[in-house]
Design a protein around this motif. Structure first.
Motif, mmCIF file in Angstrom:
data_model
loop_
_atom_site.group_PDB
_atom_site.id
_atom_site.type_symbol
_atom_site.label_atom_id
_atom_site.label_comp_id
_atom_site.label_asym_id
_atom_site.label_seq_id
_atom_site.Cartn_x
_atom_site.Cartn_y
_atom_site.Cartn_z
ATOM 1 N N ALA A 16 0.829 -1.214 0.000
ATOM 2 C CA ALA A 16 0.000 0.000 0.000
ATOM 3 C C ALA A 16 0.859 1.257 0.000
ATOM 4 C CB ALA A 16 -0.932 -0.012 1.212
ATOM 5 N N ASN A 17 1.963 1.236 0.738
ATOM 6 C CA ASN A 17 2.895 2.381 0.723
ATOM 7 C C ASN A 17 3.353 2.660 -0.703
ATOM 8 O OD1 ASN A 17 4.117 3.638 3.416
ATOM 9 N ND2 ASN A 17 3.444 1.561 3.863
ATOM 10 N N HIS A 18 3.738 1.596 -1.415
ATOM 11 C CA HIS A 18 4.264 1.761 -2.777
ATOM 12 C C HIS A 18 3.154 2.180 -3.745
ATOM 13 C CE1 HIS A 18 7.551 -1.337 -1.473
ATOM 14 N NE2 HIS A 18 7.599 -0.204 -0.800
ATOM 15 N N ILE A 19 1.985 1.546 -3.613
ATOM 16 C CA ILE A 19 0.853 1.871 -4.493
ATOM 17 C C ILE A 19 0.479 3.344 -4.363
ATOM 18 C CG2 ILE A 19 -1.656 1.550 -4.727
ATOM 19 C CD1 ILE A 19 -1.158 -1.463 -4.069
ATOM 20 N N LEU A 20 0.408 3.824 -3.131
ATOM 21 C CA LEU A 20 -0.059 5.201 -2.907
ATOM 22 C C LEU A 20 0.913 6.230 -3.472
ATOM 23 C CD1 LEU A 20 -1.494 4.675 0.683
ATOM 24 C CD2 LEU A 20 -2.827 5.280 -1.353
ATOM 25 N N VAL A 21 2.195 5.897 -3.490
ATOM 26 C CA VAL A 21 3.161 6.779 -4.154
ATOM 27 C C VAL A 21 2.983 6.688 -5.665
ATOM 28 C CG1 VAL A 21 5.599 7.277 -4.537
ATOM 29 C CG2 VAL A 21 4.831 6.547 -2.277
ATOM 30 N N ASN A 22 2.892 5.448 -6.135
ATOM 31 C CA ASN A 22 2.823 5.211 -7.580
ATOM 32 C C ASN A 22 1.579 5.828 -8.213
ATOM 33 O OD1 ASN A 22 4.516 3.851 -9.479
ATOM 34 N ND2 ASN A 22 2.820 2.460 -9.877
ATOM 35 N N GLU A 23 0.496 5.942 -7.433
ATOM 36 C CA GLU A 23 -0.756 6.490 -7.960
ATOM 37 C C GLU A 23 -0.909 7.978 -7.646
ATOM 38 O OE1 GLU A 23 -2.611 4.648 -9.984
ATOM 39 O OE2 GLU A 23 -1.254 2.946 -9.640
ATOM 40 N N GLY A 24 0.135 8.605 -7.095
ATOM 41 C CA GLY A 24 0.110 10.058 -6.919
ATOM 42 C C GLY A 24 -0.608 10.556 -5.677
ATOM 43 N N MET A 120 -17.648 6.258 -8.769
ATOM 44 C CA MET A 120 -16.501 5.629 -8.123
ATOM 45 C C MET A 120 -16.190 6.262 -6.764
ATOM 46 S SD MET A 120 -15.932 3.312 -10.240
ATOM 47 C CE MET A 120 -14.375 2.596 -9.728
ATOM 48 N N SER A 121 -16.783 7.413 -6.494
ATOM 49 C CA SER A 121 -16.451 8.101 -5.249
ATOM 50 C C SER A 121 -17.674 8.353 -4.366
ATOM 51 C CB SER A 121 -15.719 9.413 -5.551
ATOM 52 O OG SER A 121 -16.295 10.084 -6.630
ATOM 53 N N TYR A 183 -8.250 2.374 -1.903
ATOM 54 C CA TYR A 183 -9.237 2.724 -2.940
ATOM 55 C C TYR A 183 -9.782 4.132 -2.689
ATOM 56 C CZ TYR A 183 -13.680 2.749 -5.457
ATOM 57 O OH TYR A 183 -14.727 3.108 -6.264
ATOM 58 N N ARG A 184 -10.153 4.399 -1.450
ATOM 59 C CA ARG A 184 -10.745 5.699 -1.126
ATOM 60 C C ARG A 184 -9.743 6.835 -1.309
ATOM 61 N NH1 ARG A 184 -14.371 4.027 4.243
ATOM 62 N NH2 ARG A 184 -16.185 3.298 3.044
ATOM 63 N N ALA A 185 -8.504 6.617 -0.940
ATOM 64 C CA ALA A 185 -7.495 7.683 -1.076
ATOM 65 C C ALA A 185 -7.261 8.005 -2.554
ATOM 66 C CB ALA A 185 -6.199 7.254 -0.402
ATOM 67 N N ILE A 186 -7.187 6.974 -3.376
ATOM 68 C CA ILE A 186 -6.944 7.190 -4.808
ATOM 69 C C ILE A 186 -8.144 7.883 -5.450
ATOM 70 C CG2 ILE A 186 -6.680 5.985 -7.027
ATOM 71 C CD1 ILE A 186 -4.880 3.951 -5.501
ATOM 72 N N TYR A 187 -9.343 7.446 -5.106
ATOM 73 C CA TYR A 187 -10.522 8.061 -5.732
ATOM 74 C C TYR A 187 -10.924 9.391 -5.094
ATOM 75 C CZ TYR A 187 -11.168 4.486 -9.188
ATOM 76 O OH TYR A 187 -10.986 3.678 -10.288
ATOM 77 N N ASP A 224 -10.817 -5.802 -4.713
ATOM 78 C CA ASP A 224 -9.612 -6.574 -5.053
ATOM 79 C C ASP A 224 -9.173 -6.350 -6.505
ATOM 80 O OD1 ASP A 224 -7.638 -8.508 -4.102
ATOM 81 O OD2 ASP A 224 -8.465 -9.802 -5.659
ATOM 82 N N ARG A 225 -10.108 -6.001 -7.357
ATOM 83 C CA ARG A 225 -9.777 -5.849 -8.788
ATOM 84 C C ARG A 225 -8.774 -4.712 -9.030
ATOM 85 N NH1 ARG A 225 -14.475 -4.804 -13.139
ATOM 86 N NH2 ARG A 225 -15.489 -6.308 -11.765
ATOM 87 N N PRO A 226 -9.086 -3.489 -8.606
ATOM 88 C CA PRO A 226 -8.083 -2.438 -8.798
ATOM 89 C C PRO A 226 -6.840 -2.655 -7.935
ATOM 90 C CG PRO A 226 -9.924 -1.592 -7.526
ATOM 91 C CD PRO A 226 -10.327 -2.954 -8.012
ATOM 92 N N TRP A 227 -7.028 -3.246 -6.738
ATOM 93 C CA TRP A 227 -5.879 -3.480 -5.837
ATOM 94 C C TRP A 227 -4.813 -4.306 -6.549
ATOM 95 C CZ3 TRP A 227 -3.468 -2.251 -1.407
ATOM 96 C CH2 TRP A 227 -2.559 -3.165 -0.853
ATOM 97 N N GLN A 228 -5.239 -5.367 -7.232
ATOM 98 C CA GLN A 228 -4.268 -6.238 -7.926
ATOM 99 C C GLN A 228 -3.551 -5.473 -9.040
ATOM 100 O OE1 GLN A 228 -3.302 -9.028 -6.805
ATOM 101 N NE2 GLN A 228 -4.933 -9.419 -5.332
ATOM 102 N N MET A 229 -4.293 -4.617 -9.729
ATOM 103 C CA MET A 229 -3.670 -3.845 -10.815
ATOM 104 C C MET A 229 -2.695 -2.803 -10.253
ATOM 105 S SD MET A 229 -5.313 -1.177 -13.512
ATOM 106 C CE MET A 229 -5.350 0.037 -12.215
#
Ligand code: MN
Length: 240
Positions: A16-24, A120-121, A183-187, A224-229
């Motif tokens: 999650a640390n890496h994902i949240l950086v990677n997704e801005g 989505m939000s 999911y919530r942070a990204i959206y 789980d769908r977006p999480w895996q991506m």
């Protein structure tokens, strides 16, 4: 206390640390925590460091006073009280994210409210509360949530919401799992961008409270769908 946590929970926290950086959502700053799966009065978070560089060895365990209890002598983030005080008053919350995700900032400083603009939000609900730190400590603070008292005041503004904004600073997103909080942070960031794009075009039709609730319930079944991506995309980055 860390060794008694489910290893997959720590793996997900690192991802999650890496994902949240990677997704801005996160950059060199910001943090995500998860409640300990066997000790609900403890939570896991990285030591004080850039989230992109976090590994399993960097995870520390804190109590709800915001003290690191393992490994002894390790320091975590100044703003750990955001996490500890929300876990205290929200037994439903299993994961907390604090970010400075940039598109959200304008909605904390203008009176223009962050509201759900697309399906989505829907988790944003009818509107998103804003925490004004001046109500707690006046006009000369550094805006950081650096005490239990400030964390308590922020948690009081968040109430039962999924997201709260911190004026001139960032936002906090909570969830019943790491995956839902991510999911919530990204959206939340995504919704802010769309709202800023739509505003100059004309009057916005936001989701109604009932639409927000229905869409949130639907999306919660597919986390789980977006999480895996997002996980694969982060793994494919050279940064991590
Ligand atoms: Mn901050």
């Amino acid at each position: 206390m860390i060794s008694s946590a489910n290893p997959s929970l720590i793996d997900d926290l690192v991802s999650a640390n890496h994902i949240l950086v990677n997704e801005g959502v996160l950059d060199g700053f910001g943090h995500i925590s998860v409640r300990h799966d066997k000790h609900p009065d403890l939570f896991l978070i990285a030591k004080s460091m850039a989230p992109a560089l976090v590994t399993a060895d960097d995870i520390v365990c804190c109590n709800l006073e915001g003290e690191v209890i393992a490994p002894i002598g390790t320091k975590t983030y100044v703003e750990r009280f955001i996490h500890s005080e929300i876990y205290k008053v929200r037994p439903d919350v299993q994961s907390v994210i604090h970010s400075h995700s940039p598109a959200v900032i304008p909605f904390g400083v203008t009176g223009e409210r962050l509201r759900p603009i697309c399906h989505m939000s829907g988790f944003l609900g009818a509107l998103t509360p804003v925490y004004e730190i001046r109500n707690s400590v006046g006009e000369s603070s550094d805006l950081l949530i650096r005490s239990q008292s400030l964390g308590h005041d922020l948690a009081n503004v968040l109430k039962e919401h999924a997201v709260a904004l911190l004026r001139g600073h960032g936002n906090v997103c909570v969830g019943i799992s790491i995956q839902q909080a991510v999911y919530r942070a990204i959206y939340t960031e995504n919704n802010a961008k769309l709202q800023l794009q739509a505003k100059p075009l004309g009057e916005i039709t936001y989701l109604s409270a009932a639409e927000a609730q229905a869409t949130a319930e639907m999306n919660d079944q597919h986390l789980d769908r977006p999480w895996q991506m997002w996980k694969r995309r982060a793994q494919s980055s050279k940064l991590y």
